[in-house]
Scaffold this motif. Sequence first.
Motif, PDB file in Angstrom:
ATOM      1  N   TYR A  86       0.764  -1.354  -0.068  1.00 17.47           N
ATOM      2  CA  TYR A  86      -0.031   0.040  -0.061  1.00 17.47           C
ATOM      3  C   TYR A  86       1.084   1.196  -0.059  1.00 17.47           C
ATOM      4  N   VAL A 131      -3.006   2.875   7.176  1.00 16.66           N
ATOM      5  CA  VAL A 131      -1.949   2.239   6.857  1.00 16.66           C
ATOM      6  C   VAL A 131      -1.145   1.788   8.007  1.00 16.66           C
ATOM      7  N   LEU A 168      -8.150  -0.138   0.938  1.00 18.07           N
ATOM      8  CA  LEU A 168      -7.407   0.059   2.263  1.00 18.07           C
ATOM      9  C   LEU A 168      -8.405  -0.157   3.284  1.00 18.07           C
TER      10      LEU A 168
END
Length: 213
Positions: free
Chosen positions: A84, A174, A113
């Motif tokens: 990512y 993330v 995500l």
Amino acid sequence: MSTVWIIALIAVVVVLLVAVLLVARRRTGGGGHGLKRRFGPEYDRVVARHDGDTKAAERELEERVKRHGSIETRPLPPEIREQYVARWAAVQEQFVDSPRRAVAEADRLLARLAADRGFPADGQYEEQVSALSVHHADTVQGYRRVHRAAHTDSSTEQMREAMLDARELFETLVTAKPADSGGHRPQRADDRRGRSHTPWSLGKGHHPKGSGA
């Protein structure tokens, strides 16, 4: 049954009722003040959307908490997290030559995500935003802005600002420690020609003027 026992029973019932009410208030944000603390700027946005009707706004926010408050986010495996981060850096590099494509990809990347972290599946934008607002009220607006930029005729500057805001949510999702995804930031097309511009390395809370909700 003696009077003492009746009084004791009533006291127990009252205590139980109070406990139930406290739990209910906690699940729905603790009333107006609790909702304002929990949602921060999101609270003000919802109130504004309801034309200042705080009761209607609080009902909406309480409903969001009921629907999404119990979501337990899933951790990202290290290799997926690195993928990512690399993809986001690539999107920001792409912004130089193709801002519109970069913004559209950033929108899709955030959707995937969020889904990987345990929020509603990508393709359910409204539900994703609703759920994210409960858990990431301070940064969810970035998702809205990049989604709007990806689906409307936005200027390059508007898209640039949307990418700035969206990055904050990306970093929050993330990793538990934001601002560690490297120094890659989108640039306007004229950056490469050496013209003066607002730098991408803006600190939190120092977004360019005109980047309102």
